[in-house]
Enzyme design. Structure first.
Site, PDB file in Angstrom:
ATOM      1  N   LYS A   1     -48.114  16.302  18.992  1.00  0.00           N
ATOM      2  CA  LYS A   1     -47.390  17.564  18.853  1.00  0.00           C
ATOM      3  C   LYS A   1     -47.799  18.271  17.561  1.00  0.00           C
ATOM      4  CE  LYS A   1     -43.515  19.338  17.114  1.00  0.00           C
ATOM      5  NZ  LYS A   1     -43.991  20.698  16.987  1.00  0.00           N
TER       6      LYS A   1
ATOM      7  N   GLU B   1     -45.629  10.243   6.629  1.00  0.00           N
ATOM      8  CA  GLU B   1     -46.351  10.908   5.535  1.00  0.00           C
ATOM      9  C   GLU B   1     -45.509  12.105   5.152  1.00  0.00           C
ATOM     10  OE1 GLU B   1     -48.907   9.752   4.154  1.00  0.00           O
ATOM     11  OE2 GLU B   1     -49.934   8.477   5.601  1.00  0.00           O
TER      12      GLU B   1
ATOM     13  N   CYS C   1     -49.187  18.651   0.481  1.00  0.00           N
ATOM     14  CA  CYS C   1     -48.228  17.587   0.160  1.00  0.00           C
ATOM     15  C   CYS C   1     -48.550  16.939  -1.175  1.00  0.00           C
ATOM     16  CB  CYS C   1     -48.239  16.542   1.269  1.00  0.00           C
ATOM     17  SG  CYS C   1     -49.877  15.900   1.630  1.00  0.00           S
TER      18      CYS C   1
ATOM     19  N   GLU D   1     -39.441  19.578  -3.822  1.00  0.00           N
ATOM     20  CA  GLU D   1     -40.750  20.067  -3.373  1.00  0.00           C
ATOM     21  C   GLU D   1     -40.613  21.534  -2.970  1.00  0.00           C
ATOM     22  OE1 GLU D   1     -42.198  18.833   0.493  1.00  0.00           O
ATOM     23  OE2 GLU D   1     -44.151  18.396  -0.394  1.00  0.00           O
TER      24      GLU D   1
HETATM   25  P1  NAD Z   1     -41.307  19.741   8.914  1.00  0.00           P
HETATM   26  O1  NAD Z   1     -40.738  18.406   8.569  1.00  0.00           O
HETATM   27  O2  NAD Z   1     -40.390  20.885   9.014  1.00  0.00           O
HETATM   28  O3  NAD Z   1     -42.084  19.669  10.317  1.00  0.00           O
HETATM   29  C1  NAD Z   1     -43.074  18.708  10.578  1.00  0.00           C
HETATM   30  C2  NAD Z   1     -43.205  18.519  12.077  1.00  0.00           C
HETATM   31  O4  NAD Z   1     -41.979  17.990  12.574  1.00  0.00           O
HETATM   32  C3  NAD Z   1     -43.458  19.807  12.850  1.00  0.00           C
HETATM   33  O5  NAD Z   1     -44.361  19.546  13.903  1.00  0.00           O
HETATM   34  C4  NAD Z   1     -42.087  20.137  13.396  1.00  0.00           C
HETATM   35  O6  NAD Z   1     -42.134  20.914  14.578  1.00  0.00           O
HETATM   36  C5  NAD Z   1     -41.526  18.762  13.663  1.00  0.00           C
HETATM   37  N1  NAD Z   1     -40.062  18.688  13.702  1.00  0.00           N
HETATM   38  C6  NAD Z   1     -39.171  19.556  13.190  1.00  0.00           C
HETATM   39  N2  NAD Z   1     -37.917  19.140  13.451  1.00  0.00           N
HETATM   40  C7  NAD Z   1     -38.027  17.970  14.116  1.00  0.00           C
HETATM   41  C8  NAD Z   1     -37.080  17.038  14.634  1.00  0.00           C
HETATM   42  N3  NAD Z   1     -35.766  17.236  14.527  1.00  0.00           N
HETATM   43  N4  NAD Z   1     -37.541  15.932  15.252  1.00  0.00           N
HETATM   44  C9  NAD Z   1     -38.868  15.694  15.353  1.00  0.00           C
HETATM   45  N5  NAD Z   1     -39.806  16.556  14.897  1.00  0.00           N
HETATM   46  C10 NAD Z   1     -39.391  17.671  14.280  1.00  0.00           C
HETATM   47  O7  NAD Z   1     -42.468  19.982   7.852  1.00  0.00           O
HETATM   48  P2  NAD Z   1     -43.382  21.257   7.678  1.00  0.00           P
HETATM   49  O8  NAD Z   1     -42.543  22.337   7.086  1.00  0.00           O
HETATM   50  O9  NAD Z   1     -44.107  21.526   8.941  1.00  0.00           O
HETATM   51  O10 NAD Z   1     -44.456  20.723   6.614  1.00  0.00           O
HETATM   52  C11 NAD Z   1     -44.228  20.674   5.267  1.00  0.00           C
HETATM   53  C12 NAD Z   1     -43.830  19.280   4.818  1.00  0.00           C
HETATM   54  O11 NAD Z   1     -44.789  18.328   5.258  1.00  0.00           O
HETATM   55  C13 NAD Z   1     -43.812  19.161   3.319  1.00  0.00           C
HETATM   56  O12 NAD Z   1     -42.680  18.435   2.937  1.00  0.00           O
HETATM   57  C14 NAD Z   1     -45.076  18.391   2.996  1.00  0.00           C
HETATM   58  O13 NAD Z   1     -45.057  17.682   1.782  1.00  0.00           O
HETATM   59  C15 NAD Z   1     -45.153  17.477   4.167  1.00  0.00           C
HETATM   60  N6  NAD Z   1     -46.528  16.977   4.328  1.00  0.00           N
HETATM   61  C16 NAD Z   1     -46.801  15.666   4.002  1.00  0.00           C
HETATM   62  C17 NAD Z   1     -48.114  15.198   4.083  1.00  0.00           C
HETATM   63  C18 NAD Z   1     -48.483  13.771   3.704  1.00  0.00           C
HETATM   64  O14 NAD Z   1     -49.581  13.337   4.032  1.00  0.00           O
HETATM   65  N7  NAD Z   1     -47.612  13.041   3.033  1.00  0.00           N
HETATM   66  C19 NAD Z   1     -49.124  16.046   4.517  1.00  0.00           C
HETATM   67  C20 NAD Z   1     -48.787  17.365   4.837  1.00  0.00           C
HETATM   68  C21 NAD Z   1     -47.489  17.818   4.743  1.00  0.00           C
END
Ligand code: NAD
Length: 494
Positions: A176, A251, A286, A387
């Site tokens: 997804k 992650e 991230c 963050e």
């Molecule tokens: P997010 O947590 O809002 O969304 C991530 C994914 O989860 C998306 O595909 C989203 O559609 C899905 N999602 C949302 N609600 C959900 C639920 N209730 N159940 C299951 N899936 C759900 O994050 P974002 O805003 O897309 O990305 C930013 C965040 O990602 C930041 O906190 C960043 O640090 C983190 N990030 C971490 C890494 C790493 O390798 N550690 C890499 C990139 C981004």
């Protein structure tokens, strides 16, 4: 405008509901594509296809490893052959700069498939020297149907990071992409289809995380969820996955320290590294080095050089090759960043530069925030703890090694960190004391397909990339073979 479809069981299909979502370019608001708004029914179809594909021994059994390697290589080549097109789609879908997408993200995705193609034929267990006349084997087997849910900041790269090791180990995948950036995964599906990926081996379902993501995490026939996203959603993912004891890789977010000691006297390089760590991908990274700690002896010079150069960063449209920093992914994310900036000012952090939306000329059509630097004299400011995921750098002065280690570790996160010094002993001392999954010494932001990536503390657990990623897509079965033919050694109850 392109009408994309999901990829389920080797076919391109609309959502069962027939609903679609428009994708708009964050740089100018233009509608560039529509893609399906999938739901629970689509997840069910994808899981059924992935389950059937896994049951086919020509895919999942060890003797198929060379075929899997060949497929991964073909996907890598397919990405390279279509690199210009994918780069443009990705840039427009995400607002990332075309330079970064084409030179980093897309090439890296291709290299990642090649890297795991190399590993696909080397996934094996080991013989364990159990005492006695015994052959004991720890066998490494695939999990079955795996899933991945990812963030929007490096879309094609994350697709590669999740799909390549999953397939190398003989699993099948329900993937997804993030709702804001679904297009490059569907471009990847196109490549997989063209190079002959068996039906159902990879399925790509697009739509809202609250619906599709939750359906994936709760699905009884999915064995694993590999999640890249925020810590808050990561906590929910872990809870949902527990209902069926899915294996989980998380992650999550970060608030990474970038530490400069006074013996690192190349000021130009130091400031450049701090800027790369913070403003690459408009701070939507991230591992962004969002807390920059500078030793008091070089602090004033560092600060004035930083402010001078941050003011000159070319901010602009994603397709302009002169743009160094692109747009923020969405209006909601832009407003969240602006709220953090207001909070920083209200709580007393000293705004040195930036701190506002950019609306000059064509920038008014997109979501742009000026590269921002706050001088922070306290560690308990909200902007020092949470963050922000935008181009907001917190600059801090420190005096001693002990002090900076303590302050660097003073967050709930533990994703990345860096120390800049020419003193090798100090570099190692600090590296070992930092509570983070990644420490760079005299470097920032460098991640390699060959090396593990993943966090400590509330930044998550499990690793993407490298041979360690394979651990997350395999399970160990122990086989104990009794070789002694003396009946006295046979197990019995009496
Ligand atoms: P997010 O947590 O809002 O969304 C991530 C994914 O989860 C998306 O595909 C989203 O559609 C899905 N999602 C949302 N609600 C959900 C639920 N209730 N159940 C299951 N899936 C759900 O994050 P974002 O805003 O897309 O990305 C930013 C965040 O990602 C930041 O906190 C960043 O640090 C983190 N990030 C971490 C890494 C790493 O390798 N550690 C890499 C990139 C981004």
């Amino acid at each position: 405008m392109t009408h994309y479809q999901m990829y389920i069981n080797g076919k391109f299909v609309d959502a069962v509901s027939g609903e679609t979502v428009a994708s708009r370019c964050p740089s100018d608001g233009e509608e560039i594509a529509v893609y399906p708004k999938g739901g629970v029914a689509d997840v069910d179809l994808a899981v059924a296809a992935a389950k059937a594909a896994f049951a086919d021994p020509t895919w999942s059994k060890p003797h198929a490893s060379q075929d899997r390697a060949a497929l991964l290589r073909a996907i890598a080549q397919g990405i390279r052959d279509n690199a210009d097109h994918i780069s443009e789609v990705e840039a427009r879908d995400s607002g990332k700069t075309i330079t970064d997408v084409s030179l980093v993200d897309v090439q890296w995705a291709a290299d990642c498939f090649d890297y795991f193609a190399d590993l696909a034929t080397q996934i094996y267990g080991e013989v364990i020297p159990v005492p006695g006349d015994v052959l004991d084997i720890a066998l490494r087997e695939p999990l079955g149907v795996c899933s991945a849910i990812v963030a929007w900041n490096y879309p094609i790269m994350f697709a590669a990071w999740k799909i390549a090791p999953c397939l190398a180990a003989g699993n099948t995948m329900v993937f997804k992409p993030a709702s804001h950036t679904s297009l490059s995964a569907l471009e990847l599906a196109n490549i997989m289809s063209k190079v002959g990926a068996p039906a159902g081996v990879v399925n790509i379902v697009t739509g809202p995380g609250s619906e599709i993501g939750e359906a994936i995490c709760n699905h009884p026939e999915i064995e694993k969820v590999s999640f890249t996203g925020s810590t808050s959603v990561g906590k929910k993912v872990m809870q949902m996955a527990s209902s069926t004891i899915k294996k989980v890789t998380l992650e999550l977010g970060g608030k990474s320290p970038n530490i400069f000691f006074d013996d690192f006297t190349n000021l130009e390089a130091a400031v450049g590294a701090a800027m790369l760590g913070m403003y690459f991908n408009a701070g939507q990274t991230c591992i962004a080095g969002s807390r920059v700690f500078v030793h008091e002896n070089i602090y004033d010079a560092f600060k004035s050089e930083l402010v001078r150069r941050v003011g000159n960063i070319p901010v602009g449209h994603c397709l302009d090759y002169d743009t160094r920093m692109g747009a923020i992914i969405s209006e909601g994310q832009m407003n969240a960043i602006l709220n953090y900036i207001e909070l920083g000012k209200q709580e007393g952090a000293n705004l040195l530069i930036g701190g506002h939306r950019m609306t000059e000329g064509a920038l008014s059509k997109g979501y742009f925030i000026a590269p921002t630097v706050f001088e922070c004299d306290r560690d308990d400011y909200t902007i020092m703890q949470e963050e922000i995921f935008g181009p907001v750098l917190c600059l801090c002065k420190f005096s001693t090694e002990e002090e900076v280690i303590e302050r660097a570790n003073n967050t709930i996160y533990g994703l990345a960190s860096a120390v800049w010094t020419l003193d090798i002993k100090r570099a190692f001392r600090v590296a070992k004391a930092l509570k983070a999954g990644q420490v760079w010494i005299n470097q920032y932001l460098m991640i390699s397909n060959f090396a593990p990536h993943g966090g400590f503390k509330q930044s998550g657990f499990g690793k993407d990339l490298s041979k360690y990623a394979i651990d997350g897509y395999t399970q160990i079965k122990n086989i104990y073979v009794e070789l002694c033919d003396d009946d006295a050694y046979m197990s019995t109850f009496e």
